[in-house]
Design an enzyme around this catalytic site. Structure first.
Site, PDB file in Angstrom:
ATOM      1  N   ASP A 149       0.764  -1.261   0.000  1.00 31.69           N
ATOM      2  CA  ASP A 149       0.000   0.000   0.000  1.00 31.69           C
ATOM      3  C   ASP A 149       0.795   1.312   0.000  1.00 31.69           C
ATOM      4  O   ASP A 149       1.723   1.469   0.800  1.00 31.69           O
ATOM      5  CB  ASP A 149      -0.850   0.114   1.273  1.00 31.69           C
ATOM      6  CG  ASP A 149      -1.671  -1.082   1.582  1.00 31.69           C
ATOM      7  OD1 ASP A 149      -1.588  -2.067   0.860  1.00 31.69           O
ATOM      8  OD2 ASP A 149      -2.411  -1.026   2.577  1.00 31.69           O
ATOM      9  N   ASP A 166      -5.691   1.289   9.252  1.00 25.12           N
ATOM     10  CA  ASP A 166      -5.500   2.199   8.115  1.00 25.12           C
ATOM     11  C   ASP A 166      -6.172   3.563   8.322  1.00 25.12           C
ATOM     12  O   ASP A 166      -7.037   3.980   7.528  1.00 25.12           O
ATOM     13  CB  ASP A 166      -5.991   1.560   6.799  1.00 25.12           C
ATOM     14  CG  ASP A 166      -5.503   0.131   6.616  1.00 25.12           C
ATOM     15  OD1 ASP A 166      -4.428  -0.194   7.150  1.00 25.12           O
ATOM     16  OD2 ASP A 166      -6.200  -0.669   5.958  1.00 25.12           O
ATOM     17  N   TRP A 188      -3.139  -8.671  -4.149  1.00 22.31           N
ATOM     18  CA  TRP A 188      -2.828  -9.716  -3.174  1.00 22.31           C
ATOM     19  C   TRP A 188      -2.997 -11.090  -3.793  1.00 22.31           C
ATOM     20  O   TRP A 188      -3.877 -11.293  -4.624  1.00 22.31           O
ATOM     21  CB  TRP A 188      -3.742  -9.585  -1.939  1.00 22.31           C
ATOM     22  CG  TRP A 188      -3.355  -8.432  -1.082  1.00 22.31           C
ATOM     23  CD1 TRP A 188      -4.093  -7.303  -0.843  1.00 22.31           C
ATOM     24  CD2 TRP A 188      -2.141  -8.257  -0.352  1.00 22.31           C
ATOM     25  NE1 TRP A 188      -3.413  -6.444  -0.021  1.00 22.31           N
ATOM     26  CE2 TRP A 188      -2.205  -7.012   0.296  1.00 22.31           C
ATOM     27  CE3 TRP A 188      -0.983  -9.032  -0.194  1.00 22.31           C
ATOM     28  CZ2 TRP A 188      -1.168  -6.513   1.104  1.00 22.31           C
ATOM     29  CZ3 TRP A 188       0.049  -8.536   0.609  1.00 22.31           C
ATOM     30  CH2 TRP A 188      -0.055  -7.299   1.239  1.00 22.31           C
TER      31      TRP A 188
HETATM   32  C1  FRU Z   1      -4.050  -3.437   2.560  1.00 23.45           C
HETATM   33  C2  FRU Z   1      -3.492  -3.880   3.891  1.00 23.45           C
HETATM   34  C3  FRU Z   1      -3.872  -2.900   4.981  1.00 23.45           C
HETATM   35  C4  FRU Z   1      -2.796  -3.101   5.990  1.00 23.45           C
HETATM   36  C5  FRU Z   1      -1.592  -3.364   5.127  1.00 23.45           C
HETATM   37  C6  FRU Z   1      -0.620  -4.334   5.705  1.00 23.45           C
HETATM   38  O1  FRU Z   1      -3.379  -3.935   1.462  1.00 23.45           O
HETATM   39  O2  FRU Z   1      -3.915  -5.177   4.192  1.00 23.45           O
HETATM   40  O3  FRU Z   1      -5.169  -3.062   5.488  1.00 23.45           O
HETATM   41  O4  FRU Z   1      -2.630  -1.978   6.800  1.00 23.45           O
HETATM   42  O5  FRU Z   1      -2.078  -3.862   3.902  1.00 23.45           O
HETATM   43  O6  FRU Z   1       0.542  -4.382   4.946  1.00 23.45           O
END
Ligand code: FRU
Length: 500
Positions: free
Chosen positions: A49, A176, A315
């Site tokens: 992210d 987040d 992902w």
């Molecule tokens: C989104 C996420 C977020 C988290 C981060 C962990 O891609 O899963 O919710 O903060 O990545 O790397």
């Protein structure tokens, strides 16, 4: 040494070790033919992210989820890049490393804001408490501050948000934070899910002093098939309305849509500050209809623009660059505009400074397959305008190599009104097709395409739809072919080499 000083030293040391690990292989990583030229990518090892996208001391700052020790997701750090123009990015030292009990298993995503000439990061401290990573976790919100925009110190009051109140909230999945200021109050919108993890939601906290936060309410919650957990929320005003961006997990495929592992999209509504709720919001719409786009974040810049950057991966997807010591990239920065109630997403004009060797053709008739001299390449920009009045299908094949049987195809089926991106023959990596409905305006169609060494981003029409994909073709796959069933007229095409 006192405990605070010791904690600070530990953080500096952890950052130093992470940085050393990246520096060791970075020169070799950037030599690889798939390494992107004008997109932000990690110098080495893992990126996910975008976080902390902000404007501070006349520069854009962008942070990202980073594992400096390997090309896979691991203990999350915040890496850091900055830019004066959103085009040329400078890699900075790692900003955050997990060094405290409240972030022991990762400094997860969050955001940044300038306060009193300091840059403040708000992030999620992730802690695993047992064997079931979906249930046994504690997520709290923490703050780190920098005077110079380079060195960040975690504050003593952390974690500043210790959890959610009693109610229909899962106490573990709480991450987040996106922070902003409105009329002397700070707000943070945070990703969450219901107790039984069936409906994603975004929750709101507010504060007057940044260290004491009170829970306000749930800003919005998933309706039918709108996700089981909402990650990375972002909320902002655009042209008199409010846009809520979320990245939901757990949406099931519907027709041609939602075939990626997770989705990122938006609601348009009216945010009521008194109640803390998004009202009158419409359907959930995707921000990108391709394969590789997740967890976007926006910044409001000094020109009054709302700019978005997303993670240009997905992902659970195979990332063939891992064999060469890196994984992860950001999209190009995209400009958001709201016109006639519709969100338009466009490449930022600043990218124009990369253009070299312009090639232009006008009024080209396409019947069957056609190539154009000097319209090819693997690090280029293309702008096309088409008249499809007499065609039933138009396609552009990119990164073509007929000998190797490689191509990535964007096609528009005029009878079905369906635009599709096909990476079944794009080289290594996950294959498939993604599609979106698209209606022609007066039989005309505009395409604006950005190709980098292992990516393609396609902006359709006036920015009504975007399709993004990573591809991993042979270095020699560089041709471009146009194809029409019936007769298509290319009113104009411009092509530029892009070099940084
Ligand atoms: C989104 C996420 C977020 C988290 C981060 C962990 O891609 O899963 O919710 O903060 O990545 O790397």
């Amino acid at each position: 040494m006192n405990t605070k000083k010791f904690a600070r030293m530990r953080h500096i040391n952890d950052i130093h070790n992470g940085q050393k690990s990246v520096d060791k292989i970075k020169d070799q990583v950037k030599q690889h033919p798939w390494y992107l030229r004008y997109h932000v990518s990690p110098p080495a090892n893992w990126m996910n992210d975008p976080t902390g996208f902000s404007y501070f001391n006349d520069e854009y700052h962008l942070f990202y989820q980073h594992y400096p020790y390997d090309h896979i997701w691991g203990l999350m750090h915040w890496a850091h890049v900055k830019s004066k123009d959103l085009v040329h990015w400078e890699h900075m030292p790692i900003a955050l490393a997990p060094s405290e009990s409240y972030d022991a298993d990762g400094c997860f995503s969050g955001s940044a804001i300038e306060i009193d000439k300091k840059l403040l990061l708000m992030y999620t401290g992730h802690v695993i408490t047992g064997p079931n990573s979906d249930e046994d976790l504690i997520e709290t919100q923490a703050i780190a501050i920098s005077n110079d925009g380079v060195v960040f110190e975690k504050i003593d009051e952390n974690p500043v948000i210790k959890g959610l109140p009693e109610g229909d909230f899962h106490q573990g999945h709480f991450r987040d934070p996106k922070i902003w200021k409105y009329e002397n109050t700070y707000y943070a919108i945070i990703g969450s899910t219901t107790k039984d993890q069936t409906k994603g939601q975004a929750v709101l906290f507010k504060s007057n002093n940044l260290t004491e936060w009170v829970f306000v309410t749930t800003v919005a919650k998933a309706g039918n098939n709108q996700g089981t957990m909402w990650e990375c929320p972002d909320l902002f005003e655009l042209n008199g309305k409010h846009i809520l961006i979320v990245s939901p997990q757990g949406i099931s495929p519907e027709d041609v849509y939602y075939h990626n592992h997770h989705q990122s999209g938006f609601f348009i509504g009216d945010f009521d500050y008194d109640e803390g709720r998004l009202k009158n919001y419409n359907a959930f719409n995707l921000l990108d209809y391709g394969f590789d786009f997740y967890a976007p974040q926006t910044v409001y810049d000094k020109y009054g623009r709302r700019i978005l950057i997303g993670w240009m991966n997905m992902w659970e997807s195979e990332m063939p660059t891992k064999k060469f010591g890196w994984a992860g990239a950001m999209t190009i920065p995209r400009l958001l505009e709201l016109k006639d109630g519709r969100l338009k997403i466009l490449p930022i004009p600043e990218l124009g400074i990369l253009r070299k060797n312009e090639v232009i053709y006008k009024d080209i008739i396409i019947k069957g397959e056609l190539s154009l001299p000097k319209v090819d390449g693997d690090c280029i920009e293309l702008e096309l305008e088409l008249d499809l009045k007499d065609a039933s299908l138009f396609a552009i094949k990119m990164r073509v190599n007929e000998v190797e049987n490689e191509e990535t195809v964007l096609s528009y089926d005029i009878t079905k009104g369906l635009i599709s991106l096909d990476r079944n023959r794009s080289g290594e990596g996950v294959k498939g097709i993604r599609s979106a409905e698209y209606e022609l305006n007066d039989n005309k169609m505009k395409l604006h395409i950005f190709i980098d060494k292992s990516s393609i981003e396609i902006f359709i029409g006036e920015g009504e739809k975007v399709m993004t994909t990573r591809i991993f073709p042979k270095e020699t796959s560089k041709s471009i072919l146009f194809l029409a069933k019936g007769k298509a007229k290319m009113l104009s095409i411009s092509k530029w080499d892009l070099s940084i």
